[in-house]
Design a protein around this motif. Structure first.
Motif, PDB file in Angstrom:
ATOM      1  N   ARG A   1     -11.835  36.139  46.655  1.00  0.00           N
ATOM      2  CA  ARG A   1     -10.791  36.267  45.635  1.00  0.00           C
ATOM      3  C   ARG A   1     -11.280  35.613  44.348  1.00  0.00           C
ATOM      4  NH1 ARG A   1      -9.952  39.038  49.260  1.00  0.00           N
ATOM      5  NH2 ARG A   1      -8.071  39.240  50.549  1.00  0.00           N
ATOM      6  N   THR A   2     -11.088  36.282  43.239  1.00  0.00           N
ATOM      7  CA  THR A   2     -11.586  35.776  41.955  1.00  0.00           C
ATOM      8  C   THR A   2     -10.557  34.958  41.202  1.00  0.00           C
ATOM      9  OG1 THR A   2     -10.935  37.866  40.922  1.00  0.00           O
ATOM     10  CG2 THR A   2     -13.201  37.691  41.742  1.00  0.00           C
ATOM     11  N   HIS A   3      -9.337  34.845  41.749  1.00  0.00           N
ATOM     12  CA  HIS A   3      -8.294  34.051  41.104  1.00  0.00           C
ATOM     13  C   HIS A   3      -7.605  33.199  42.160  1.00  0.00           C
ATOM     14  CE1 HIS A   3      -8.627  36.319  37.326  1.00  0.00           C
ATOM     15  NE2 HIS A   3      -8.676  37.411  38.066  1.00  0.00           N
ATOM     16  N   PRO A   4      -7.341  31.936  41.866  1.00  0.00           N
ATOM     17  CA  PRO A   4      -6.607  31.094  42.817  1.00  0.00           C
ATOM     18  C   PRO A   4      -5.129  31.461  42.812  1.00  0.00           C
ATOM     19  CG  PRO A   4      -7.044  29.874  40.815  1.00  0.00           C
ATOM     20  CD  PRO A   4      -7.745  31.200  40.656  1.00  0.00           C
ATOM     21  N   PRO A   5      -4.380  31.079  43.838  1.00  0.00           N
ATOM     22  CA  PRO A   5      -2.936  31.342  43.848  1.00  0.00           C
ATOM     23  C   PRO A   5      -2.247  30.644  42.687  1.00  0.00           C
ATOM     24  CG  PRO A   5      -3.706  30.729  46.021  1.00  0.00           C
ATOM     25  CD  PRO A   5      -4.840  30.477  45.087  1.00  0.00           C
ATOM     26  N   ALA A   6      -1.136  31.219  42.270  1.00  0.00           N
ATOM     27  CA  ALA A   6      -0.400  30.641  41.149  1.00  0.00           C
ATOM     28  C   ALA A   6       0.117  29.264  41.484  1.00  0.00           C
ATOM     29  CB  ALA A   6       0.756  31.563  40.754  1.00  0.00           C
ATOM     30  N   ARG A   7       0.600  29.090  42.735  1.00  0.00           N
ATOM     31  CA  ARG A   7       1.098  27.804  43.185  1.00  0.00           C
ATOM     32  C   ARG A   7       0.058  27.156  44.064  1.00  0.00           C
ATOM     33  NH1 ARG A   7       6.503  26.585  46.872  1.00  0.00           N
ATOM     34  NH2 ARG A   7       6.267  24.309  46.915  1.00  0.00           N
ATOM     35  N   ARG A   8      -0.471  26.054  43.659  1.00  0.00           N
ATOM     36  CA  ARG A   8      -1.535  25.417  44.402  1.00  0.00           C
ATOM     37  C   ARG A   8      -0.944  24.745  45.647  1.00  0.00           C
ATOM     38  NH1 ARG A   8      -5.787  22.696  40.135  1.00  0.00           N
ATOM     39  NH2 ARG A   8      -6.161  24.590  38.920  1.00  0.00           N
ATOM     40  N   HIS A   9      -1.793  24.701  46.671  1.00  0.00           N
ATOM     41  CA  HIS A   9      -1.365  24.098  47.921  1.00  0.00           C
ATOM     42  C   HIS A   9      -1.274  22.589  47.741  1.00  0.00           C
ATOM     43  CE1 HIS A   9      -0.431  25.727  51.754  1.00  0.00           C
ATOM     44  NE2 HIS A   9      -1.227  26.761  51.569  1.00  0.00           N
TER      45      HIS A   9
END
Length: 283
Positions: A272-280
């Motif tokens: 995936r080239t983008h991380p999730p909007a809400r970080r873990h």
């Protein structure tokens, strides 16, 4: 007078006493997870049917259908056999063979071309799955969501960096479950991602590690980085245990840790080239 003794195989009222056969289970001394043979089974999250998990030589474990099938009706590319508890991807010359569960799972598209014999088994499993869903005995997992875009949820199989290595998780981080055995003999229900403990960080890192010798394009990928956590915390994640079972390495596991060494070429579909909007974090 001689007292009447109750036979060993019956109760005092004369009713038969059920005999419980004990299965001798051994634990391999060289196994890092101390996993019992009885624990290497599970339920498919897609169809709800049982599957047996066996190790492979130099590869991640594979889930096989628990029953043997007639080898003549199974394509050669789908035939597996067991030797010493290890699964090998070919027939052993006998009239029976094992087959991967992914070939028979009614919610998956088989990699090989199934014949009438395999299609009949798939239809039977599909009917059983529908019956379990209608009665509420099983709830199938949602289908994969594909590539991750900006603002969407986390990947179904995220890439995690810990202990200077990268691993491909078997499921989303919030669904990773502890593999340790409880005092009652069941699998621990607690998650590996502790709600109150330290968490990792989603970062954009190069797809190639510095130690890799194969030259790859200088692309960035979303990685859940645990490298800044203490060494003991990274070992807990690698063993896939909750904080309560992190300090009990001698206890047996009831499942295999769901980590697969990440290969940027073989696992390119999970990049995936983008991380999730809400970080873990702690939620």
């Amino acid at each position: 007078m001689h007292p009447n003794h109750t036979p060993a195989g019956r109760h005092r009222d004369g009713s038969p006493r059920p005999l419980h056969l004990r299965r001798p289970l051994q634990m391999a001394a060289h196994s890092p997870s101390r996993l019992l043979r009885h624990g290497q089974s599970g339920i498919c999250r897609s169809c709800g049917h049982r599957l047996d998990i066996y190790p492979r030589p130099d590869q991640p474990p594979i889930a096989l259908h628990p029953a043997e099938l007639t080898a003549a009706h199974v394509p050669e590319s789908c035939r597996w056999h067991l030797s010493g508890g290890i699964a090998y991807p070919h027939s052993d010359g006998s009239a029976w063979c094992r087959i991967p569960h992914t070939v028979l799972c009614p919610r998956r598209t088989p990699a090989c071309r199934p014949g009438p014999y395999i299609e009949a088994i798939r239809r039977q499993l599909a009917v059983c799955s529908r019956r379990m869903i209608d009665t509420g005995a099983f709830a199938p997992a949602p289908p994969p969501s594909g590539h991750l875009a900006v603002g969407m949820k986390e990947p179904d199989r995220p890439v995690v960096q810990l202990l200077l290595c990268r691993y491909l998780a078997e499921r989303p981080l919030r669904d990773l479950r502890c593999v340790a055995q409880t005092r009652h003999g069941h699998r621990c229900p607690h998650p590996v991602l502790a709600p109150t403990g330290p968490a990792g960080t989603w970062r954009l890192l190069p797809a190639q590690l510095p130690c890799d010798q194969l030259a790859l394009p200088a692309a960035l990928m979303a990685v859940y980085d645990l490298g800044h956590l203490p060494y003991a915390e990274q070992l807990r994640w690698r063993a896939q245990r909750c904080p309560a079972h992190a300090g009990t390495p001698g206890e047996a596991d009831l499942a295999l840790a769901g980590w697969q060494p990440f290969d940027p070429l073989l696992n390119a579909t999970h990049i995936r080239t983008h991380p999730p909007a809400r970080r873990h974090g702690r939620g």
